[in-house]
Design a protein around this motif. Structure first.
Motif, PDB file in Angstrom:
ATOM      1  N   LYS A   4       0.794  -1.246  -0.175  1.00 56.49           N
ATOM      2  CA  LYS A   4      -0.004   0.024   0.009  1.00 56.49           C
ATOM      3  C   LYS A   4       0.779   1.336  -0.059  1.00 56.49           C
ATOM      4  N   GLN A   5       1.734   1.360  -0.878  1.00 56.51           N
ATOM      5  CA  GLN A   5       2.627   2.558  -1.090  1.00 56.51           C
ATOM      6  C   GLN A   5       2.184   3.328  -2.250  1.00 56.51           C
ATOM      7  N   ILE A   6       1.845   4.691  -2.340  1.00 60.22           N
ATOM      8  CA  ILE A   6       1.532   5.551  -3.363  1.00 60.22           C
ATOM      9  C   ILE A   6       2.191   6.580  -3.413  1.00 60.22           C
ATOM     10  N   ILE A   7       2.502   7.254  -4.484  1.00 58.86           N
ATOM     11  CA  ILE A   7       3.037   8.609  -4.516  1.00 58.86           C
ATOM     12  C   ILE A   7       2.192   9.518  -5.515  1.00 58.86           C
ATOM     13  N   PHE A   8       1.701  10.656  -4.917  1.00 57.17           N
ATOM     14  CA  PHE A   8       1.047  11.639  -5.502  1.00 57.17           C
ATOM     15  C   PHE A   8       1.829  12.631  -5.961  1.00 57.17           C
ATOM     16  N   THR A   9       1.603  13.176  -7.184  1.00 54.39           N
ATOM     17  CA  THR A   9       2.347  14.423  -7.667  1.00 54.39           C
ATOM     18  C   THR A   9       1.345  15.407  -8.542  1.00 54.39           C
ATOM     19  N   GLY A  10       1.780  16.598  -8.709  1.00 53.89           N
ATOM     20  CA  GLY A  10       1.161  17.716  -9.189  1.00 53.89           C
ATOM     21  C   GLY A  10       1.364  18.967  -8.634  1.00 53.89           C
ATOM     22  N   GLY A  11       1.317  20.272  -9.484  1.00 56.05           N
ATOM     23  CA  GLY A  11       1.402  21.506  -8.692  1.00 56.05           C
ATOM     24  C   GLY A  11       1.730  22.697  -9.665  1.00 56.05           C
ATOM     25  N   GLY A  12       2.062  23.649  -9.249  1.00 50.97           N
ATOM     26  CA  GLY A  12       2.116  24.920  -9.853  1.00 50.97           C
ATOM     27  C   GLY A  12       1.130  25.797  -9.568  1.00 50.97           C
ATOM     28  N   THR A  13       0.045  25.638  -9.446  1.00 49.18           N
ATOM     29  CA  THR A  13      -1.128  26.301  -9.263  1.00 49.18           C
ATOM     30  C   THR A  13      -2.066  25.475  -8.365  1.00 49.18           C
ATOM     31  N   ALA A  14      -2.859  25.982  -7.527  1.00 50.21           N
ATOM     32  CA  ALA A  14      -3.857  25.174  -6.727  1.00 50.21           C
ATOM     33  C   ALA A  14      -4.744  24.225  -7.419  1.00 50.21           C
ATOM     34  N   GLY A  15      -5.048  24.681  -8.747  1.00 48.95           N
ATOM     35  CA  GLY A  15      -5.856  23.922  -9.465  1.00 48.95           C
ATOM     36  C   GLY A  15      -5.135  22.434  -9.786  1.00 48.95           C
ATOM     37  N   HIS A  16      -3.855  22.372  -9.727  1.00 49.06           N
ATOM     38  CA  HIS A  16      -2.902  21.012  -9.960  1.00 49.06           C
ATOM     39  C   HIS A  16      -2.869  20.101  -8.733  1.00 49.06           C
ATOM     40  N   VAL A  17      -3.747  20.740  -7.401  1.00 47.89           N
ATOM     41  CA  VAL A  17      -3.523  20.197  -6.174  1.00 47.89           C
ATOM     42  C   VAL A  17      -4.798  19.654  -5.659  1.00 47.89           C
ATOM     43  N   MET A  18      -6.001  20.213  -6.052  1.00 47.14           N
ATOM     44  CA  MET A  18      -7.217  20.110  -5.450  1.00 47.14           C
ATOM     45  C   MET A  18      -7.618  18.606  -5.360  1.00 47.14           C
ATOM     46  N   VAL A  19      -7.585  18.119  -6.508  1.00 45.77           N
ATOM     47  CA  VAL A  19      -8.001  16.636  -6.893  1.00 45.77           C
ATOM     48  C   VAL A  19      -7.306  15.825  -5.773  1.00 45.77           C
ATOM     49  N   ASN A  20      -5.914  16.001  -5.810  1.00 47.35           N
ATOM     50  CA  ASN A  20      -5.209  15.241  -4.729  1.00 47.35           C
ATOM     51  C   ASN A  20      -5.479  15.488  -3.319  1.00 47.35           C
ATOM     52  N   LEU A  21      -5.798  16.513  -3.046  1.00 47.54           N
ATOM     53  CA  LEU A  21      -6.437  16.846  -1.712  1.00 47.54           C
ATOM     54  C   LEU A  21      -7.668  16.355  -1.218  1.00 47.54           C
ATOM     55  N   ALA A  22      -8.523  15.854  -2.355  1.00 48.15           N
ATOM     56  CA  ALA A  22      -9.966  15.184  -2.054  1.00 48.15           C
ATOM     57  C   ALA A  22      -9.641  13.747  -2.139  1.00 48.15           C
ATOM     58  N   ILE A  23      -8.714  13.409  -2.533  1.00 49.08           N
ATOM     59  CA  ILE A  23      -8.579  11.845  -2.352  1.00 49.08           C
ATOM     60  C   ILE A  23      -7.482  11.316  -1.603  1.00 49.08           C
ATOM     61  N   ILE A  24      -6.476  12.172  -1.139  1.00 48.42           N
ATOM     62  CA  ILE A  24      -5.507  11.742  -0.224  1.00 48.42           C
ATOM     63  C   ILE A  24      -6.042  11.281   1.149  1.00 48.42           C
TER      64      ILE A  24
END
Length: 358
Positions: A4-24
């Protein structure tokens, strides 16, 4: 599956993070070990480091500009360095899967994932894929789309439409707390102004120049961007924030209408919350035009009014906001017909299937 190891990535603007924040949080609740690869100074660093249980790894990244700049000559080397750094992190953490929300930082991560043989899933929020995702798609196993029309721009064998992923905490806002935060009351409509995570000088200026007239009909929450608060405009009925995170759900609970840029994540959140919108998309001079297409899609469906940035003045903004206020009930009726799909559950299921197939 690996442990159960997972890496998330994405950034530069808040829009490139919000989906990650929803599922983390869902993966944390299920006991996954979570790491996040982002840029050294992007907004994602601040947003992700506030989450207990997630380890943040900054890497080098180039901007991949579409225009000429001296920095263009340095960017390939930054991307190569970032790929090497991501390769080391992936090798050490041995994730079962990688999930990417896009942005320039995701490109070296997806390249490194392919080199290490780790399956990757990409999420594309906008109507048409951004440059970073276009470059990263060949290295991914699956590409998920928010707009069904986006599928025609994606490789058929990888693409799947899943709808909009909306953060559940946005539905938990408390009106009383929103009124306490702002000092507002229910006597006038509350107008929420958002100019994107970095703010918009042009929108900020138009709002402030029109404050005297706007405050006759609205109480205004103005999220104006980092270092853009101007204390000389402080007065009853007008509250400024550089950026909000925890408070956003309570501010949205008291919001009647929104004026915003047209990033896909944000506008789908407003739609899910039944907030009529005046969208002011970034112009083609300042972007690839994705926000213009997003805004037009929402306008056609009757969810939003649109004011082009080239047409933005204090007078045109006031006129557009007054028109939106008068038509908000009709817009809310159309929004009531929108049914958010089980997008978050779909994304999580797809990520887990890729991890199991590894």
């Amino acid at each position: 599956m690996k442990d159960k190891q997972i890496i998330f990535t994405g950034g530069g603007t808040a829009g490139h993070v919000m989906v990650n924040l929803a599922i983390i949080p869902e993966f944390l609740n299920e006991g996954w070990s979570i790491d996040y690869i982002g840029s050294k100074d992007g907004i994602e660093k601040e947003l992700i480091e506030s989450i207990e249980g997630v380890t943040y790894h900054p890497i080098s990244t180039g901007k991949l500009r579409r225009y000429f700049s001296k920095e263009n000559f340095k960017d390939p080397f930054k991307v190569l360095k970032g790929t090497w750094q991501a390769h080391r992190i992936i090798g050490k953490k041995k994730p079962a899967v990688i999930f990417s929300k896009g942005g320039f930082v995701s490109v070296p991560v997806l390249v490194a994932a392919r080199l290490k043989g780790v399956p990757a899933v990409i999420h594309e929020s906008d109507y048409t894929p951004g440059l970073a995702n276009k470059l990263a798609i060949p290295f991914a196993k699956k590409v998920l789309a928010t707009f069904p029309e986006t599928l025609k721009y994606l490789p058929e064998e990888k693409a799947e439409w899943i709808g909009a992923v909306v953060r559940e905490e946005l539905f938990t806002g408390i009106r009383e707390r929103g009124f306490q935060l702002t000092g507002f009351n229910g006597s006038k409509n509350v107008l929420l102004i958002m100019g994107g995570s970095a703010g918009s000088q042009k929108i900020n200026q138009a709002i402030r120049e029109g404050l005297e007239q706007l405050l006759q009909d609205f109480q205004i929450v103005h999220i104006c961007g980092k270092d853009n608060i101007d204390e000389q405009y402080t007065q009853p009925g007008y509250v400024q924030y550089e950026y909000v995170q925890e408070e956003l759900k309570d501010l949205l609970a008291i919001t009647d209408i929104v004026s915003s840029r047209a990033g896909a994540n944000a506008i789908f959140e407003f739609l899910a919350l039944n907030k009529p919108m005046l969208l002011i998309p970034l112009s083609r001079n300042a972007s690839r035009g994705d926000q213009i297409v997003n805004a037009e899609s929402f306008k056609k469906q009757g969810y939003a009014h649109v004011l082009e940035e080239e047409q933005l003045t204090t007078d045109s903004l006031i006129e557009a906001l007054q028109k939106l206020r008068k038509e908000k009930l009709a817009i809310k009726d159309r929004m009531n017909n929108y049914r958010s799909s089980e997008a978050k559950e779909k994304v999580i299921d797809i990520i887990k299937k890729q991890a199991e197939n590894d």
